[in-house]
Design a protein around this motif. Structure first.
Motif, PDB file in Angstrom:
ATOM      1  N   VAL A 122       0.909  -1.116  -0.101  1.00  0.00           N
ATOM      2  CA  VAL A 122       0.089  -0.046  -0.007  1.00  0.00           C
ATOM      3  C   VAL A 122       0.999   1.325  -0.124  1.00  0.00           C
ATOM      4  O   VAL A 122       0.555   2.286  -0.733  1.00  0.00           O
ATOM      5  N   GLY A 123       1.831   1.321   0.671  1.00  0.00           N
ATOM      6  CA  GLY A 123       2.610   2.564   0.931  1.00  0.00           C
ATOM      7  C   GLY A 123       3.457   2.780  -0.328  1.00  0.00           C
ATOM      8  O   GLY A 123       3.450   4.002  -0.828  1.00  0.00           O
ATOM      9  N   LEU A 124       4.100   1.531  -0.911  1.00  0.00           N
ATOM     10  CA  LEU A 124       4.883   1.964  -2.186  1.00  0.00           C
ATOM     11  C   LEU A 124       3.784   2.272  -3.287  1.00  0.00           C
ATOM     12  O   LEU A 124       4.054   2.989  -4.122  1.00  0.00           O
ATOM     13  N   GLY A 125       2.734   1.462  -3.406  1.00  0.00           N
ATOM     14  CA  GLY A 125       1.845   1.857  -4.437  1.00  0.00           C
ATOM     15  C   GLY A 125       1.261   3.164  -4.415  1.00  0.00           C
ATOM     16  O   GLY A 125       0.856   3.568  -5.354  1.00  0.00           O
ATOM     17  N   GLY A 126       0.860   3.625  -3.242  1.00  0.00           N
ATOM     18  CA  GLY A 126       0.481   4.895  -3.141  1.00  0.00           C
ATOM     19  C   GLY A 126       1.468   6.046  -3.575  1.00  0.00           C
ATOM     20  O   GLY A 126       0.747   6.586  -4.495  1.00  0.00           O
ATOM     21  N   ILE A 127       2.896   5.683  -3.630  1.00  0.00           N
ATOM     22  CA  ILE A 127       3.501   6.651  -3.907  1.00  0.00           C
ATOM     23  C   ILE A 127       3.633   6.677  -5.590  1.00  0.00           C
ATOM     24  O   ILE A 127       3.533   7.625  -6.105  1.00  0.00           O
ATOM     25  N   LYS A 128       3.675   5.475  -6.040  1.00  0.00           N
ATOM     26  CA  LYS A 128       3.469   5.119  -7.415  1.00  0.00           C
ATOM     27  C   LYS A 128       2.395   5.824  -8.152  1.00  0.00           C
ATOM     28  O   LYS A 128       2.300   6.341  -9.218  1.00  0.00           O
ATOM     29  N   TYR A 129       1.344   5.433  -7.474  1.00  0.00           N
ATOM     30  CA  TYR A 129       0.028   5.474  -8.100  1.00  0.00           C
ATOM     31  C   TYR A 129      -0.250   7.126  -8.292  1.00  0.00           C
ATOM     32  O   TYR A 129      -0.864   7.773  -9.192  1.00  0.00           O
ATOM     33  N   ALA A 130       0.190   7.741  -7.456  1.00  0.00           N
ATOM     34  CA  ALA A 130       0.156   9.348  -7.204  1.00  0.00           C
ATOM     35  C   ALA A 130       1.030  10.222  -8.500  1.00  0.00           C
ATOM     36  O   ALA A 130       0.459  10.980  -8.984  1.00  0.00           O
ATOM     37  N   ASP A 131       2.012   9.261  -8.528  1.00  0.00           N
ATOM     38  CA  ASP A 131       2.913   9.676  -9.725  1.00  0.00           C
ATOM     39  C   ASP A 131       2.331   9.477 -11.015  1.00  0.00           C
ATOM     40  O   ASP A 131       2.339  10.194 -12.039  1.00  0.00           O
ATOM     41  N   LEU A 132       1.494   8.424 -11.138  1.00  0.00           N
ATOM     42  CA  LEU A 132       0.901   8.085 -12.296  1.00  0.00           C
ATOM     43  C   LEU A 132      -0.373   8.369 -12.697  1.00  0.00           C
ATOM     44  O   LEU A 132      -0.757   8.568 -13.917  1.00  0.00           O
ATOM     45  N   LYS A 133      -1.207   8.738 -11.709  1.00  0.00           N
ATOM     46  CA  LYS A 133      -2.613   8.980 -12.091  1.00  0.00           C
ATOM     47  C   LYS A 133      -2.815  10.405 -12.656  1.00  0.00           C
ATOM     48  O   LYS A 133      -3.709  10.732 -13.193  1.00  0.00           O
ATOM     49  N   HIS A 134      -1.938  11.084 -12.261  1.00  0.00           N
ATOM     50  CA  HIS A 134      -1.958  12.651 -12.742  1.00  0.00           C
ATOM     51  C   HIS A 134      -1.535  12.729 -14.510  1.00  0.00           C
ATOM     52  O   HIS A 134      -0.704  11.846 -14.745  1.00  0.00           O
ATOM     53  N   ASN A 135      -2.234  13.602 -15.130  1.00  0.00           N
ATOM     54  CA  ASN A 135      -1.786  13.741 -16.411  1.00  0.00           C
ATOM     55  C   ASN A 135      -0.099  14.118 -16.178  1.00  0.00           C
ATOM     56  O   ASN A 135       0.144  15.280 -15.533  1.00  0.00           O
ATOM     57  N   ARG A 136       0.390  13.287 -16.739  1.00  0.00           N
ATOM     58  CA  ARG A 136       1.976  13.504 -16.465  1.00  0.00           C
ATOM     59  C   ARG A 136       2.727  15.055 -16.816  1.00  0.00           C
ATOM     60  O   ARG A 136       3.416  15.399 -16.317  1.00  0.00           O
ATOM     61  N   ASP A 137       2.111  15.616 -17.754  1.00  0.00           N
ATOM     62  CA  ASP A 137       2.442  16.941 -18.173  1.00  0.00           C
ATOM     63  C   ASP A 137       2.147  18.159 -17.077  1.00  0.00           C
ATOM     64  O   ASP A 137       2.933  19.199 -16.758  1.00  0.00           O
ATOM     65  N   SER A 138       1.216  17.815 -16.024  1.00  0.00           N
ATOM     66  CA  SER A 138       1.079  18.734 -14.969  1.00  0.00           C
ATOM     67  C   SER A 138       1.745  18.442 -13.698  1.00  0.00           C
ATOM     68  O   SER A 138       2.202  17.405 -13.500  1.00  0.00           O
ATOM     69  N   ASP A 139       2.078  19.577 -13.171  1.00  0.00           N
ATOM     70  CA  ASP A 139       2.577  19.489 -11.632  1.00  0.00           C
ATOM     71  C   ASP A 139       1.625  18.917 -10.813  1.00  0.00           C
ATOM     72  O   ASP A 139       0.366  18.909 -11.012  1.00  0.00           O
ATOM     73  N   TYR A 140       2.131  18.209  -9.536  1.00  0.00           N
ATOM     74  CA  TYR A 140       0.923  17.855  -8.601  1.00  0.00           C
ATOM     75  C   TYR A 140       1.688  18.175  -7.376  1.00  0.00           C
ATOM     76  O   TYR A 140       2.804  18.213  -7.078  1.00  0.00           O
ATOM     77  N   VAL A 141       0.498  18.225  -6.352  1.00  0.00           N
ATOM     78  CA  VAL A 141       0.992  18.414  -4.967  1.00  0.00           C
ATOM     79  C   VAL A 141       1.193  16.923  -4.128  1.00  0.00           C
ATOM     80  O   VAL A 141      -0.034  16.436  -4.194  1.00  0.00           O
TER      81      VAL A 141
END
Ligand code: ARG
Length: 654
Positions: free
Chosen positions: A499-518
């Protein structure tokens, strides 16, 4: 089967009656957003009619629909609104297709018709320098693209193009020669090298700041004088003047606050006696470090020896992060690998008339670009650009690549545009080059996110923290179970990792990669919403159904004949499951893993709706129960597989 592809293939020839280039509009045939408008919808009648004279889009839609025969798998086409063509799959056909998925290990995803050799250039940190969250993002996005392409049958080469020849080596070599702590180096070389890097950086930064202070002061004085003149001489009621005054005041304010923070930095630095004395002893440290780099590049035996000693240590340190993230490379050909080829690259560019001398440097001037591409500096040094050119030549000629993806920060997009333009002129016209650019990870203050210590250690503690937080969530959920906790500590720990590692990865992946995210822990690890955790729970929930019903899943898969889609929510779920193939294709074309995360989120939601509308274990009839269990099984398999392509693990029990 890729349903979308099939539909487009059927429509495309029909469109040639109204356009010379059907492929330019065919992408307007898509899955529909709303089931009321069919399963798929084609919107090309509108732009086509606009290009033609005297035909209404709706009439054109009717004519197009008449030309296409989809009766083998679709209901009669419906025309809606100004000219939408709504497409609904036949019920028995969809049922049949879903039945075929049951025994299919590939979940309906057929391998690419034209497999390509694809190099994915990702991660690529500058070693010996702290690896930061940007490289984490490149690693995660690159890895997901790698896995999807590979699953689609492409011959994929993951290449970690590490920065192992840059100025940071001059800095640590200088640090090593002057400030080494022998004991620390014996105990943990990488930590000591990182300390030396930071130290040299800090010392040269100090001198830069010191020189900048008086300049900033003069600047403020000059702006102040300008302000005063304006205030005493100009017409203060004039709107333009007022604007100018406002601008001047804000500029002065900005510079003053910069000056204050510079002065604070200097004071803080000078309070450290040891640092202070080092700064005094090495007033020209930046130049000296640059000279060490130059000596290394010129082949100086001592520096080369040190470089050879440092490099494996640096590689070991980043490997720890990759191991934890389950990220693998086929090649790690860093910048140093290409050094022997650079002179030839420049010579070849010159010989082909592409590169020429300009102010002592060798540059490629490309039409449409303001800045030139500098391939050799005045002092004879080659550049990042030269290395990238050599790398492309190597990938085209030695690796025989058809396509190269560069998973790199969007701040380098100018570089890649120039690079790709140059490469086309240079003659590598068959190579497909794509900058898979991504935005910045921001902190809550909207500034680039920094791990606490800003380095690889910080990156690791980020992973630790995520796992720790996930552990708390897993434990809380488990404790709250109606019949008491089900998991022992080892299981909790394993789930927390996923869950912990998946959470970090998923947050990176779910955003349109061109945009910044918080970067936001709470959002990232939430049980509900578009998170890995939510999908992992959905998966575990389905597994729970099988456990509870004592169902043998492999035996179940022999019962595919029982599958039938009666309820609306069953049909919607089955359609989504069947769309897996087209989604993976679209990820592969645009290198956008967020298409897959969106899809999985939607799938989990459709499953929830299905599960609350339809009894599964308590279904009235045995055949209905089997049919619904088959849908559960397919859902779980797609979630599990989809997450695995994102590099995210699932757990049967959570
Ligand atoms: N090392 C570079 C950086 O950290 C990224 C390299 C990306 N790959 C490439 N072929 N230029 O900014």
């Amino acid at each position: 089967m890729n349903i979308l592809d099939e539909l487009r293939t059927r429509f495309e020839p029909a469109l040639s009656e109204w356009t010379d280039d059907p492929s330019s509009v065919i992408e307007m045939l898509k899955a529909s957003q709303d089931a009321r408008f069919g399963d798929y919808q084609a919107n090309f009648a509108m732009p086509l009619a606009a290009r033609l004279d005297g035909i209404k889009p709706r009439d054109l839609a009717v004519q197009i629909a008449e030309k296409v025969d989809l009766s083998d798998f679709c209901e009669p086409l419906e025309i809606a609104g100004p000219g939408f063509i709504n497409i609904k799959l036949k019920q028995d056909w969809l049922e049949g297709l879903t039945k075929q998925l049951v025994p299919d290990d590939r979940l309906g995803v057929s391998p690419a018709r034209k497999p390509q050799k694809v190099v994915v250039d990702f991660s690529a940190p500058n070693v010996a320098k702290p690896m930061h969250v940007g490289h984490l993002r490149s690693s995660v996005i690159g890895d997901a693209n790698y896995r999807v392409l590979q699953y689609l049958g492409h011959d994929v080469v993951g290449d970690n193009h590490i920065g192992d020849w840059g100025t940071q080596f001059g800095m640590i070599i200088f640090g090593y020669k002057h400030f080494l702590d022998e004991d620390a180096f014996q105990k943990n070389p990488v930590n000591e090298l990182a300390r030396l890097y930071r130290l040299v950086n800090q010392l040269s930064d100090y001198h830069v700041t010191q020189k900048a202070v008086p300049l900033r002061q003069t600047e403020i004085e000059e702006l102040g004088a300008k302000l005063q003149t304006l205030e005493t001489t100009a017409n203060l009621t004039d709107k333009k003047i007022q604007k100018q005054l406002k601008k001047l005041k804000s500029d002065i304010g900005e510079r003053k606050s910069e000056l204050t923070s510079m002065q604070e930095k200097l004071t803080e630095f000078e309070q450290d006696e040891d640092l202070k004395s080092k700064a005094v002893a090495f007033p020209d440290i930046a130049r000296q470090a640059r000279e060490e780099t130059a000596r290394l590049h010129a082949g100086d035996a001592d520096n080369l020896e040190l470089w050879k000693q440092f490099l494996p240590e640096c590689l070991d340190a980043i490997q720890t992060v990759y191991d934890r993230l389950d990220i693998h490379f086929d090649l790690t050909l860093g910048e140093s690998f290409y050094q022997p080829m650079l002179a030839d690259v420049v010579a070849d560019l010159k010989q082909k008339g592409l590169a020429k001398e300009s102010q002592g440097a060798i540059c490629v001037f490309m039409e449409g670009f303001e800045a030139p591409f500098i391939v050799q500096k005045q002092d004879g040094a080659f550049t990042y650009a030269t290395t990238d050119l050599a790398t492309i030549k190597y990938r085209a000629e030695e690796l025989q690549a058809d396509r190269v993806l560069y998973v790199v920060d969007s701040r380098q997009s100018d570089h890649f545009q120039l690079l790709f333009a140059t490469v086309k002129q240079w003659g590598f016209t068959n190579l497909e080059l794509q900058h898979v650019s991504f935005g910045t990870i921001l902190g809550k203050n909207k500034r680039p996110y920094k791990t606490r210590s800003g380095d690889t250690v910080g990156l690791e503690s980020l992973l630790d923290e995520s796992i720790q937080r996930a552990h708390a969530i897993v434990a809380e959920n488990d404790d709250a179970k109606p019949d008491g906790p089900e998991l022992n500590e080892t299981e909790r720990q394993q789930i927390a990792e996923a869950v912990g590692l998946g959470g970090i990865k998923y947050a990176d992946l779910k955003h349109n990669r061109d945009s910044d995210y918080v970067f936001d822990w709470d959002k990232m690890l939430a049980n509900r919403g578009d998170t890995a955790t939510y999908m992992q729970y959905a998966y575990a929930r389905v597994c729970g159904i099988f456990r509870k019903g004592n169902i043998d899943r492999s035996a179940l898969r022999n019962e595919q004949a029982a599958l039938c889609l009666t309820e609306e929510s069953e049909r919607a779920l089955a359609l989504q499951i069947n769309r897996y193939s087209e989604i993976l294709e679209s990820v592969a074309i645009e290198a956008r893993p967020n298409y897959l995360t969106n899809y999985l989120f939607e799938l989990s939601n459709l499953f929830s709706t299905f599960y609350s509308n339809c009894h599964v274990l308590k279904a009235e009839e045995e055949q209905v129960k089997t049919s619904r269990l088959l849908l559960c099984d397919l859902t779980a398999r797609v979630i599990n597989h989809g997450l695995s392509l994102l590099g995210i693990r699932t757990c049967e029990r959570m």
